[in-house]
Design an enzyme around this catalytic site. Structure first.
Site, mmCIF file in Angstrom:
data_model
loop_
_atom_site.group_PDB
_atom_site.id
_atom_site.type_symbol
_atom_site.label_atom_id
_atom_site.label_comp_id
_atom_site.label_asym_id
_atom_site.label_seq_id
_atom_site.Cartn_x
_atom_site.Cartn_y
_atom_site.Cartn_z
ATOM 1 N N GLN A 198 27.198 46.562 49.057
ATOM 2 C CA GLN A 198 28.200 47.393 48.393
ATOM 3 C C GLN A 198 27.718 47.885 47.026
ATOM 4 O O GLN A 198 26.741 47.370 46.471
ATOM 5 C CB GLN A 198 29.505 46.599 48.223
ATOM 6 C CG GLN A 198 29.331 45.285 47.489
ATOM 7 C CD GLN A 198 30.435 44.302 47.782
ATOM 8 O OE1 GLN A 198 31.556 44.662 48.139
ATOM 9 N NE2 GLN A 198 30.145 43.018 47.611
ATOM 10 N N ASP A 257 33.570 36.279 42.332
ATOM 11 C CA ASP A 257 33.692 36.290 40.873
ATOM 12 C C ASP A 257 33.945 34.903 40.304
ATOM 13 O O ASP A 257 33.743 34.662 39.111
ATOM 14 C CB ASP A 257 34.794 37.252 40.426
ATOM 15 C CG ASP A 257 36.134 36.975 41.084
ATOM 16 O OD1 ASP A 257 36.676 35.871 40.931
ATOM 17 O OD2 ASP A 257 36.648 37.880 41.780
ATOM 18 N N ASP A 286 28.223 34.360 56.164
ATOM 19 C CA ASP A 286 29.466 34.816 56.776
ATOM 20 C C ASP A 286 30.437 33.642 56.878
ATOM 21 O O ASP A 286 30.135 32.627 57.505
ATOM 22 C CB ASP A 286 29.153 35.381 58.167
ATOM 23 C CG ASP A 286 30.354 35.996 58.845
ATOM 24 O OD1 ASP A 286 31.489 35.541 58.610
ATOM 25 O OD2 ASP A 286 30.162 36.924 59.635
ATOM 26 N N ASP A 332 39.730 35.222 49.573
ATOM 27 C CA ASP A 332 39.883 36.196 48.493
ATOM 28 C C ASP A 332 39.026 37.400 48.851
ATOM 29 O O ASP A 332 37.851 37.477 48.518
ATOM 30 C CB ASP A 332 39.424 35.566 47.175
ATOM 31 C CG ASP A 332 39.515 36.542 46.010
ATOM 32 O OD1 ASP A 332 40.109 37.616 46.182
ATOM 33 O OD2 ASP A 332 38.970 36.222 44.940
ATOM 34 N N SER A 346 38.305 41.742 49.669
ATOM 35 C CA SER A 346 38.611 43.114 49.290
ATOM 36 C C SER A 346 39.496 43.715 50.374
ATOM 37 O O SER A 346 39.968 43.027 51.277
ATOM 38 C CB SER A 346 37.321 43.916 49.094
ATOM 39 O OG SER A 346 36.494 43.810 50.238
ATOM 40 N N TYR A 378 46.272 46.574 40.102
ATOM 41 C CA TYR A 378 46.130 46.711 41.544
ATOM 42 C C TYR A 378 47.077 47.814 42.019
ATOM 43 O O TYR A 378 48.080 48.089 41.359
ATOM 44 C CB TYR A 378 46.433 45.395 42.254
ATOM 45 C CG TYR A 378 45.322 44.374 42.217
ATOM 46 C CD1 TYR A 378 44.173 44.571 41.442
ATOM 47 C CD2 TYR A 378 45.412 43.191 42.934
ATOM 48 C CE1 TYR A 378 43.161 43.629 41.397
ATOM 49 C CE2 TYR A 378 44.398 42.237 42.893
ATOM 50 C CZ TYR A 378 43.276 42.463 42.114
ATOM 51 O OH TYR A 378 42.270 41.525 42.070
#
Length: 296
Positions: A49, A104, A155, A173, A175, A241
């Protein structure tokens, strides 16, 4: 959008116009989120990404993946605390916890607050997110310094299949459900989470926005209810968001509702910025339109 869906020549830097970063997502047509940029500190592309970190004028450091805001220092606590503390407190005494995604480190930080936890495993497929978060988001990535944490660059579905009946709490968590992350919003992935739970375990995943994604949330909850003992939707408010709200889908294995925390830790609550017992319980109280659209 996923890296493969970004039009040729478009990347995170292309979304900075006249000193403002403009988030325009295919999952929230007709609206956008803009943040004023003070300084771009990193931009590059990983194997998976586009990654952008910038300092904003009013929201601290910002992490953007594939053109979509993931974290701002200003309001990250409302998401990180709620996605982690709701399932942890609903379980009461988790010992083994698994995180899928969350590179993160913010979810790790929240799990590490619990002394009952003996093992914390994180499966993150993109190692670059971890490495750059450690550099540019140290207040979140501090979670990686806990000695109970084991990092798996792989994965998460594969790891769960290798560890059936193991974890007390599993937190995804992720995307948004486009590109590589789309599989994280499908029933087989939830079934894999359920199978990796120990008896009495709780799963919690990012559950999208009730203002924008009712048509996505309802069929997913219906599918998950076929194998989980209970399935519920909670939410938190978060200004950066889409529509200022994000939800969580919670499921259990041999345990009833997560609406009331089994554990209440007022001392811990004093160190938190968003979560407390009352907010936990209120998070499951949905507006009438959302309750009807999701559960009826």
């Amino acid at each position: 959008m996923s890296a493969s869906e970004i039009p040729q020549g478009l990347n995170g830097m292309d979304l900075i116009i006249d000193g403002w970063f403009h988030e325009r997502g295919t999952l929230w047509p007709g609206q956008a989120m803009s943040l004023q940029v003070a300084e771009v500190v990193y931009h590059g592309r990983s194997k998976y990404q586009d990654i952008l970190f910038f300092k904003s004028t009013n929201h601290g450091m910002v992490l953007v993946l594939d053109g979509v805001i993931q974290v701002t220092e200003h309001d990250e606590h409302s998401y990180q605390e709620m996605i982690a503390q709701i399932p942890l407190m609903a379980h009461g005494s988790p010992k083994k916890v698994l995180v899928i995604g969350g590179g993160d480190g913010g979810v790790l930080r929240e799990i590490a607050r619990h002394s009952s936890v003996e093992e914390i495993t994180i499966c993150e497929i993109d190692e670059d997110v971890i490495n750059y978060s450690k550099k540019y988001l140290p207040t979140l990535a501090i979670g990686y310094t806990d000695p109970r944490v084991t990092v798996k660059i792989m994965d998460g579905s594969v790891f769960m299949a290798q560890n059936p009946g193991t974890f007390d709490v599993i937190i995804t968590d992720s995307s948004d459900p486009i590109g590589p992350a789309s599989v994280l919003f499908e029933a087989p992935f939830y079934k894999g989470m359920h199978d990796a739970l120990a008896p009495g375990g709780v799963i919690c995943t990012q559950g999208e926005c009730m203002w924008l994604h009712k048509d996505l949330i309802k069929p997913l909850i219906q599918a998950v209810s076929k194998f989980c003992t209970s399935v519920e939707y909670a939410f938190t408010t978060i200004p950066t968001y889409p529509s200022g709200q994000i939800g969580f889908i919670l499921g259990t294995k041999g345990k009833e509702s997560c609406k009331v925390p089994v554990k209440v830790d007022r001392e811990m609550e004093e160190s938190l910025n968003y979560y407390n017992k009352e907010v936990h319980e209120a998070a499951f109280v949905l507006p009438s339109f959302a309750r009807r659209a999701i559960f009826e």
